[in-house]
Motif scaffolding. Structure first.
Motif, PDB file in Angstrom:
ATOM      1  N   ARG A  79       0.845  -1.199   0.000  1.00  0.00           N
ATOM      2  CA  ARG A  79       0.000   0.000   0.000  1.00  0.00           C
ATOM      3  C   ARG A  79       0.875   1.241   0.000  1.00  0.00           C
ATOM      4  N   ASN A  80       0.481   2.224  -0.812  1.00  0.00           N
ATOM      5  CA  ASN A  80       1.150   3.528  -0.806  1.00  0.00           C
ATOM      6  C   ASN A  80       2.660   3.393  -1.015  1.00  0.00           C
ATOM      7  N   CYS A  81       3.036   2.519  -1.932  1.00  0.00           N
ATOM      8  CA  CYS A  81       4.460   2.229  -2.127  1.00  0.00           C
ATOM      9  C   CYS A  81       4.927   2.563  -3.538  1.00  0.00           C
ATOM     10  N   ILE A  82       6.227   2.779  -3.650  1.00  0.00           N
ATOM     11  CA  ILE A  82       6.881   2.869  -4.951  1.00  0.00           C
ATOM     12  C   ILE A  82       7.890   1.727  -4.986  1.00  0.00           C
ATOM     13  N   ILE A  83       7.641   0.755  -5.857  1.00  0.00           N
ATOM     14  CA  ILE A  83       8.505  -0.419  -5.910  1.00  0.00           C
ATOM     15  C   ILE A  83       9.278  -0.378  -7.228  1.00  0.00           C
ATOM     16  N   MET A  84      10.580  -0.325  -7.123  1.00  0.00           N
ATOM     17  CA  MET A  84      11.384  -0.180  -8.340  1.00  0.00           C
ATOM     18  C   MET A  84      11.718  -1.525  -8.966  1.00  0.00           C
ATOM     19  N   GLN A  85      12.336  -1.410 -10.146  1.00  0.00           N
ATOM     20  CA  GLN A  85      12.564  -2.548 -11.025  1.00  0.00           C
ATOM     21  C   GLN A  85      13.110  -3.785 -10.319  1.00  0.00           C
TER      22      GLN A  85
ATOM     23  N   ASP B 252       3.809  -0.527   3.662  1.00  0.00           N
ATOM     24  CA  ASP B 252       2.980   0.677   3.592  1.00  0.00           C
ATOM     25  C   ASP B 252       3.907   1.891   3.614  1.00  0.00           C
ATOM     26  N   GLY B 253       3.782   2.763   2.623  1.00  0.00           N
ATOM     27  CA  GLY B 253       4.595   3.979   2.594  1.00  0.00           C
ATOM     28  C   GLY B 253       6.075   3.697   2.402  1.00  0.00           C
ATOM     29  N   VAL B 254       6.386   2.754   1.517  1.00  0.00           N
ATOM     30  CA  VAL B 254       7.775   2.342   1.331  1.00  0.00           C
ATOM     31  C   VAL B 254       8.237   2.687  -0.088  1.00  0.00           C
ATOM     32  N   ILE B 255       9.452   3.183  -0.210  1.00  0.00           N
ATOM     33  CA  ILE B 255      10.104   3.306  -1.516  1.00  0.00           C
ATOM     34  C   ILE B 255      11.178   2.232  -1.558  1.00  0.00           C
ATOM     35  N   CYS B 256      10.992   1.306  -2.458  1.00  0.00           N
ATOM     36  CA  CYS B 256      11.837   0.114  -2.473  1.00  0.00           C
ATOM     37  C   CYS B 256      12.707   0.164  -3.719  1.00  0.00           C
ATOM     38  N   ASP B 257      14.000   0.254  -3.556  1.00  0.00           N
ATOM     39  CA  ASP B 257      14.887   0.412  -4.717  1.00  0.00           C
ATOM     40  C   ASP B 257      15.037  -0.900  -5.501  1.00  0.00           C
ATOM     41  N   LYS B 258      15.722  -0.802  -6.632  1.00  0.00           N
ATOM     42  CA  LYS B 258      15.864  -1.931  -7.558  1.00  0.00           C
ATOM     43  C   LYS B 258      16.398  -3.193  -6.893  1.00  0.00           C
TER      44      LYS B 258
ATOM     45  N   ALA C  47      15.621  -5.092  -4.686  1.00  0.00           N
ATOM     46  CA  ALA C  47      15.491  -5.385  -3.256  1.00  0.00           C
ATOM     47  C   ALA C  47      14.628  -6.632  -3.085  1.00  0.00           C
ATOM     48  N   VAL C  48      14.901  -7.375  -2.039  1.00  0.00           N
ATOM     49  CA  VAL C  48      14.113  -8.572  -1.762  1.00  0.00           C
ATOM     50  C   VAL C  48      13.484  -8.410  -0.385  1.00  0.00           C
ATOM     51  N   ILE C  49      12.167  -8.383  -0.349  1.00  0.00           N
ATOM     52  CA  ILE C  49      11.455  -8.303   0.932  1.00  0.00           C
ATOM     53  C   ILE C  49      11.008  -9.728   1.264  1.00  0.00           C
ATOM     54  N   GLN C  50      11.513 -10.232   2.376  1.00  0.00           N
ATOM     55  CA  GLN C  50      11.247 -11.626   2.732  1.00  0.00           C
ATOM     56  C   GLN C  50       9.775 -11.837   3.075  1.00  0.00           C
ATOM     57  N   ALA C  51       9.358 -13.084   2.941  1.00  0.00           N
ATOM     58  CA  ALA C  51       7.980 -13.439   3.277  1.00  0.00           C
ATOM     59  C   ALA C  51       7.665 -12.997   4.705  1.00  0.00           C
ATOM     60  N   GLY C  52       6.492 -12.428   4.864  1.00  0.00           N
ATOM     61  CA  GLY C  52       6.023 -12.073   6.198  1.00  0.00           C
ATOM     62  C   GLY C  52       6.597 -10.790   6.772  1.00  0.00           C
ATOM     63  N   ALA C  53       7.518 -10.127   6.053  1.00  0.00           N
ATOM     64  CA  ALA C  53       8.124  -8.904   6.587  1.00  0.00           C
ATOM     65  C   ALA C  53       7.083  -7.796   6.703  1.00  0.00           C
ATOM     66  N   GLU C  54       7.255  -6.901   7.666  1.00  0.00           N
ATOM     67  CA  GLU C  54       6.372  -5.737   7.790  1.00  0.00           C
ATOM     68  C   GLU C  54       7.208  -4.476   7.783  1.00  0.00           C
ATOM     69  N   LEU C  55       6.916  -3.564   6.844  1.00  0.00           N
ATOM     70  CA  LEU C  55       7.687  -2.332   6.717  1.00  0.00           C
ATOM     71  C   LEU C  55       6.715  -1.176   6.578  1.00  0.00           C
ATOM     72  N   LYS C  56       7.005  -0.097   7.296  1.00  0.00           N
ATOM     73  CA  LYS C  56       6.050   1.008   7.270  1.00  0.00           C
ATOM     74  C   LYS C  56       6.744   2.363   7.265  1.00  0.00           C
ATOM     75  N   GLY C  57       6.283   3.244   6.392  1.00  0.00           N
ATOM     76  CA  GLY C  57       6.739   4.624   6.377  1.00  0.00           C
ATOM     77  C   GLY C  57       5.528   5.536   6.262  1.00  0.00           C
ATOM     78  N   THR C  58       5.759   6.821   6.088  1.00  0.00           N
ATOM     79  CA  THR C  58       4.634   7.754   5.933  1.00  0.00           C
ATOM     80  C   THR C  58       4.864   8.569   4.664  1.00  0.00           C
ATOM     81  N   PRO C  59       3.816   9.223   4.151  1.00  0.00           N
ATOM     82  CA  PRO C  59       4.008  10.049   2.954  1.00  0.00           C
ATOM     83  C   PRO C  59       5.073  11.125   3.169  1.00  0.00           C
ATOM     84  N   GLU C  60       5.132  11.690   4.369  1.00  0.00           N
ATOM     85  CA  GLU C  60       6.121  12.730   4.637  1.00  0.00           C
ATOM     86  C   GLU C  60       7.510  12.124   4.753  1.00  0.00           C
ATOM     87  N   LYS C  61       7.557  10.936   5.324  1.00  0.00           N
ATOM     88  CA  LYS C  61       8.844  10.257   5.494  1.00  0.00           C
ATOM     89  C   LYS C  61       8.723   8.815   5.035  1.00  0.00           C
ATOM     90  N   PRO C  62       8.707   8.614   3.711  1.00  0.00           N
ATOM     91  CA  PRO C  62       8.621   7.234   3.229  1.00  0.00           C
ATOM     92  C   PRO C  62       9.858   6.444   3.682  1.00  0.00           C
TER      93      PRO C  62
END
Lengths: 388, 370
Positions: B320-326, B337-343, B345-360
């Motif tokens: 949700r509310n994310c920018i996921i790169m190539q 939620d609120g994550v900018i994920c660079d090229k 990157a591998v997010i493991q199963a079950g991981a939880e990551l959270k940012g905000t629009p002001e501070k993704p």
């Protein structure tokens, strides 16, 4: 220029008459498939991925759109000084008796022997421009060389009950072809010819010259040239191919091939980074999925704008599925708009169509609804040709 | 249109270091399949400009890997085409403030051209401007220079050069970068200028040890030069902070904005071709309000997000509310939620990551997260 070991000749002049409106003004190899491809992308990409850089493309029926698409071959990395794509239409010659359309697959190659001589390869790979598959021709060529074959025919196992509708190759245990049966009532094997051949150039030339003089010949590889070679005791080998391969001859099989891609793990892997299928580039942005969209078990290409419901379908680039529209078990070709409230089911919708609000298009079972290009459908079923 | 020579300065401080500390600003991925430079470069070539010089920054590799011969922008030419203008050892060892010295060092590129005009731009603004119209405007006003500006400034924009124009659209004031207010006219760091005037002005400024082209050459010579302001009214987004980058990205999830940026008449944004297959939605896919590039395979939930090419979203994952790169992979059951994920990157199963629009929350290239 370096010497070319193996060149390809792609037969791309076919009409594909059973594809109806889809090939009204387009040769079959130009038919759209899989959200962004045309059929000819598969042999051309296979050539590139197999290291074959010199490709003659024999066109005849409605070549305009196909020629435009092929361009200088750059989409398939063929725009190099070490090869290239060469579109080869029928042409006029000094000898008036010889001024004919391509009479058959073998005649098409025969009429372009001067082109093959110009490239002067050791081997000539003959392909169809309208088959869907990923195949490493380099492996087939290695097989050809290993067996010191004069001709190698790619074959694949078909269900025994379907064998009577194919050209069947019977082989000995060493894969040397012992008999060729064209659409046999009592097949001796279930290895069917895929219409993919590697010839030693000299053998090809000799038999094409011979075939050209046979007035009774249909000048077809499967019907005439391969049997003549067998009769002359030329060493023909069968290269057994395993994997996805489809010759989409009918609307139903084209539709089914599109649906094949929607499987969880389809037999044809379009996502293999080591075997990319190249295609013409459209400079379109990532597609847009609206706030109320539902998209499941589908392919959606770039530049599409989906706000409605899409299930088990293939959505090409540059299309619009408005909010409230429903697309199920269908293929939507580029430039088409499905308006709010419209329902499209079990159908192939042509390019640049407008399915107006609340119109319903439904095929059923083996009867796939095919709508030709540039059509408008109104609620109630009225159909019109788009004027603008 | 072959009357214009193009020059793009890619040497500018990167306000997006939090996303990636080593990638140059111009090469930051944006809108799924593009890099920031693509917008400026595409506008140049779609206006018919066929010779473009690129002042490349220190970390040039990601840029050169992206642009290569310039073929996708029709800039792989026998005559003209793309010319990389790299830094020399002095540029690297003794970093210089401003751009005048950098331009001066590449004077040969400007002087050997026979074009009447020069279009000089930075690439800190995402837009789809029709420079043919700018040229028409420039000629109509018999201008020496035309500065492009926008009035659509949002409250996230930090600093900008505020521009004032009179009723004849002549520029009467061009400030140095300053705090801006909503409603200000902000210079978009692009100028169409008579090439000879540009050469003379830069040589003169260099001799006087001046540093910044827009401030010291244009801003202080508004009486001598006929400088006009072209008000660009289409889509534009100034990228000068991670928050501005995030907001500009999320703005594209409005259908009309998406259309305005990518389908402005005949203008298209060109980028490196990847030949990825269409995006695949599996049976577990639930996607709303999203931009999805080719090559993605989605089996989870995606909302208000941008997926670049070849992103994989595993079953039951929620993005949700994310920018996921190539080529990033989101594992099964992961929640972002609120994550900018660079090229890559591998997010493991079950991981939880959270940012905000002001501070993704920014996840680095090739990072592994669980």
């Amino acid at each position: 220029m370096q010497k070319t070991e193996c060149m390809a000749m792609i037969l791309a002049g076919g009409k594909g008459s059973r594809l109806g409106a889809l090939t009204k003004s387009l040769a079959k190899p130009g038919v759209l498939f899989g959200g962004k491809y045309r059929l000819i992308d598969f042999p051309l990409s296979n050539c590139h991925n197999s290291g074959i850089n010199t490709v003659g493309i024999l066109t005849q029926y409605q070549p305009l759109e196909l020629n435009w698409y092929i361009g200088n071959g750059s989409s398939w990395e063929m725009d190099s000084t070490q090869g290239g794509t060469f579109v080869l239409p029928p042409y006029m010659r000094d000898d008036e008796d010889a001024n004919k359309w391509y009479q058959g697959t073998a005649d098409a190659i025969y009429q372009n022997i001067n082109f093959i001589d110009m490239i002067d390869p050791e081997y000539v790979l003959v392909l169809s421009g309208d088959h869907i598959y990923s195949m490493d021709y380099a492996k087939m060529l290695a097989f050809h060389k290993k067996h010191r074959a004069s001709v190698t025919v790619a074959t694949m196992a078909v269900p025994w009950e379907d064998a009577p509708s194919f050209g069947i190759m019977a082989t000995n245990s060493n894969m040397r072809i012992t008999e060729f049966q064209e659409k046999p009532k009592h097949p001796k094997s279930n290895q069917a010819s895929m219409g993919i051949y590697i010839f030693n150039k000299d053998v090809l030339k000799r038999f094409l010259n011979k075939d050209a003089k046979e007035t009774a010949s249909e000048h077809d590889f499967g019907k005439n040239v391969i049997p003549a070679m067998l009769e002359a005791n030329i060493s023909l080998y069968a290269y057994p191919y395993e994997g996805y391969w489809k010759d989409v001859g009918t609307v139903k099989s084209l539709w089914a091939a599109n649906m094949d891609l929607l499987a969880e793990e389809p037999a044809l892997d379009l996502y293999d980074k080591n075997w990319r299928i190249f295609s013409g580039n459209k400079d379109l942005p990532p597609h847009y999925i609206g706030p109320h969209a539902v998209v499941q078990t589908s392919l959606v290409a770039e530049g599409a704008c989906v706000s409605g419901r899409v299930a088990h379908s293939v959505i090409f680039y540059d299309t619009v599925v408005e909010e409230g529209a429903v697309v199920i078990d269908s293929v939507i070709l580029p430039g088409t708009v499905i308006e709010s409230g419209a329902v499209v089911e079990h159908a192939i919708i042509g390019e640049r169509c407008q399915i107006h609000s609340n119109a319903e298009i439904k095929g059923e079972g083996t009867n796939i609804y095919l709508l030709g290009n540039d059509k408008e459908i109104y609620a109630g079923g009225n159909e019109a040709l788009k004027t603008s | 249109m072959n009357d214009i020579l193009g020059l793009i300065n890619l040497r500018q401080p990167n306000p997006l270091l939090k996303i990636n500390a080593t990638r140059p600003f111009a090469a930051v991925p944006f809108a799924g399949k593009y890099r920031l430079l693509d917008f400026t470069l595409s506008a140049f070539v779609d206006a018919g400009i066929n010779t473009v010089g690129l002042l490349t920054p220190i970390e040039a590799r990601p840029l050169m890997d992206h642009i290569r011969s310039g073929k996708e922008w029709n800039l792989a030419r026998k005559m003209g085409g793309l010319l990389y203008l790299p830094m020399d050892s002095e540029d690297v060892l003794v970093p210089e403030k401003g751009d005048i010295k950098a331009i001066h060092k590449n004077m040969a590129f400007l002087k050997r051209s026979n074009r009447q005009y020069l279009l000089f731009s930075y690439c800190d603004t995402v837009h789809n401007i029709d420079y043919k119209k700018v040229l028409e405007f420039h000629r109509q006003h018999n201008a020496d220079a035309t500065v492009v500006y926008t009035s659509k400034v949002n409250k996230l924009t930090k600093k900008g050069r505020v521009i004032t124009v009179d009723e004849d659209e002549r520029v009467t004031g061009l400030s140095k970068p300053q705090e801006t207010a909503v409603g200000d006219n902000i210079c978009m760091s692009a100028i169409l200028i008579d090439r000879q005037i540009f050469i003379d002005a830069v040589e003169f400024a260099y001799a006087k040890d001046e540093k910044v082209f827009f401030d010291e050459v244009i801003g202080t010579h508004l009486e001598k030069l006929r400088v006009f302001g072209y008000n660009y009214k289409g889509y534009s987004a100034r990228i000068d902070s991670v928050a501005a980058y995030y907001k500009a990205s999320m703005d594209l999830l409005d259908m009309q904005t998406w259309r305005n940026l990518f389908f402005n008449g005949d203008l298209r944004i060109h980028t490196k071709i990847l030949d990825a297959a269409p995006a695949k939605y599996l049976s577990g896919a639930s996607v709303v309000n999203a931009m999805v590039a080719n090559g993605c395979v989605i089996d989870g939930t995606v909302e208000n997000s941008i997926l670049s090419r070849q992103v994989k979203v595993g079953r039951n994952a929620v993005v949700r509310n994310c920018i996921i790169m190539q080529h990033a992979t989101i594992g099964e059951d992961a929640r972002l939620d609120g994550v900018i994920c660079d090229k890559n990157a591998v997010i493991q199963a079950g991981a939880e990551l959270k940012g905000t629009p002001e501070k993704p929350l920014c996840i680095a290239k090739f990072a592994m997260h669980d």
